[in-house]
Every structure is written in C-alpha cells, then in structure tokens.
Design an enzyme around this catalytic site. Structure first.
Site, PDB file in Angstrom:
ATOM      1  N   CYS A   9       0.818  -1.221   0.000  1.00 56.12           N
ATOM      2  CA  CYS A   9       0.000   0.000   0.000  1.00 56.12           C
ATOM      3  C   CYS A   9       0.850   1.268   0.000  1.00 56.12           C
ATOM      4  CB  CYS A   9      -0.971  -0.010   1.182  1.00 56.12           C
ATOM      5  SG  CYS A   9      -0.204   0.033   2.821  1.00 56.12           S
ATOM      6  N   HIS A  47      -2.243   1.237   6.957  1.00 57.62           N
ATOM      7  CA  HIS A  47      -2.688   1.202   5.563  1.00 57.62           C
ATOM      8  C   HIS A  47      -2.828   2.626   5.037  1.00 57.62           C
ATOM      9  CE1 HIS A  47      -4.263  -0.994   2.137  1.00 57.62           C
ATOM     10  NE2 HIS A  47      -5.304  -0.173   2.054  1.00 57.62           N
ATOM     11  N   HIS A  53      -6.114   1.633  -3.752  1.00 58.83           N
ATOM     12  CA  HIS A  53      -5.180   1.180  -2.722  1.00 58.83           C
ATOM     13  C   HIS A  53      -4.774  -0.259  -3.021  1.00 58.83           C
ATOM     14  CE1 HIS A  53      -8.240  -1.201  -0.173  1.00 58.83           C
ATOM     15  NE2 HIS A  53      -8.886  -0.827  -1.248  1.00 58.83           N
TER      16      HIS A  53
END
Length: 252
Positions: free
Chosen positions: A154, A206, A218
């Site tokens: 990510c 994240h 993402h």
C-alpha cells in the site's frame, strides 16, 4: 562507500540472508550509501527515502563519492512505461515503471553505454496526474515490500505514484502519515490526497489515494478501487468495511 543498482528489481532485506523478510525493493538506477559491508551482503541506506536494509553484494556496482553527489544534483528521469528495456552491447535488460534512468547520461557511470528509448517522466507534474499514474498499477498483486507493477504494497503504491510525479514521500504508511496537512472531512479532500487507516492499537497500517466521488485506490490483495466513507474502506465486492479511517492528509 556509494553504489547504484544496475539490475531491474533487487530485494532489500531485513537481515543479511536470502531467507530474510523483504522490506522494500531497489529499482534499476537507484543510488544508495553503503553503511556496513560483509562478505556477501551490504547494509545500505537508499538515497531517496533513507530506507535501510541488506542487499546482496552481487546486485549493485560501486561509484565514487563525486559521481554519487553528481547524481543527487541531477534531475531525475523515470521510466514511465509498465515495462521497457535498456539496451547496449550484448545487453537487453527489462526495467519497470519508476526505474531511475538519470545515470544513463553519464558515460563514466554508464560504462556499458546502455540506452533507453521508451517513455520517460521528469520534474514536478500537476497534482491531477497522480490518479492517472496510480491507474498504471491497477491489478498489481499485493507484495509486502514491493514497489513495481509486478508486486506492490500500500505505501509502495503511494510512494511510487508521488515519485513519478516529482514528489518524494517516505516509504512506510506510518511515516507518510506524519507529513502533510490533516483534513477534518472527506468532503475537504482533493483527488490525490492520502487517506490513512489504523488498527485496534491505533497504529497506522494502511494508506490509499483518494479519488473523486468517495472512491479510493489502494493495495489490498491487489491494487484495486473501493468506496471510502467516514468509517473507512468499503470493499465493493464483499460490501464490508476492510480498513478503519484514521486521518486524511493533503500532501501537496
């Protein structure tokens, strides 16, 4: 000592062992400082983000301090194609999106006279370009420590998308969350801003890039597009929230 990566995609590991965890990747043309050297491995610090790890001694070439400093002062030129090739005498080598081509203009460093004829990007691009760059990574499989269209995590996605547009941000999501201007609501955000998500302990785990109309791109299993709301990321396939929203940051 100073060095440059002369191979396409090289693993940077947590410890000096082929079995050790991948912490990030070193792409073709990236430079670094050698902090410690063993028989088979070197501990390095990458020039762009100061990320540290261990690299196999067979997977780079050393350069002089003056050459290293010269490259740091040279405007970066990056491969803008998913994959292309550098060619030379008896050489045909693939390089991936985001590879640094800057050193090819320096004969004393580019001793094999390698040539790149593909698409390149250089300089600071408009913020609106961030999303178009992110789309190049769509469906790339998730890979912890990865930062190419063949495997990416990510924060690798956000870092590379920003880098290809002339903006330099740290490697990890927790580091990226410490920069930029926090926004109070999703409605205040613009395309290209970053959304960060935490776990039950409050640790940032994240990050994704905000799109229009409450969507986000993402890396989760693969680079994908999902919905974003005040709770977090709503997976469009399962209809369930997968990540809890912590903060939105305007980086540029």
């Amino acid at each position: 000592m100073f060095a440059i990566c002369n191979l396409a995609i090289v693993p940077l590991r947590f410890e000096p062992s082929d079995r050790s965890e991948l912490v990030t990747q070193v792409l073709f043309g990236e430079t670094f400082i050698i902090l410690e050297q063993k028989e088979k491995w070197s501990k390095i610090s990458l020039s762009t983000d100061l990320y540290e790890g261990w690299i196999d001694n067979k997977q780079f070439i050393t350069i002089s301090e003056s050459q290293y400093l010269q490259l740091q002062q040279t405007p970066k030129k990056y491969c803008a194609d998913l994959i292309d090739y550098v060619t030379g005498a008896n050489t045909l080598m693939p390089v991936s999106l985001g590879s640094d081509l800057s050193f090819l203009n320096f004969p004393d460093i580019n001793s094999n006279a390698l040539i790149f004829d593909g698409n390149q990007t250089t300089g600071i691009q408009p913020k609106a370009n961030l999303l178009q760059t992110a789309f190049l990574y769509l469906n790339a499989p998730y890979l912890w420590g990865g930062k190419t269209p063949f495997g990416i995590d990510c924060s690798g996605l956000t870092q590379m998308v920003y880098r290809l547009n002339g903006y330099y941000i740290p490697r990890d999501a927790s580091q990226q969350a410490k920069i930029g201007e926090p926004l109070s609501f999703i409605e205040e955000s613009e395309v290209g801003d970053l959304a960060f998500f935490d776990n039950e302990e409050g640790q940032i785990i994240h990050v994704g890039i905000i799109m229009e109309n409450n969507y986000i791109i993402h890396a989760h299993g693969k680079v994908r597009i999902d919905r974003l709301d005040h709770l977090g990321i709503l997976n469009i396939d399962s209809g369930r929230h997968t990540h809890k929203l912590r903060v939105i940051k305007k980086i540029i």
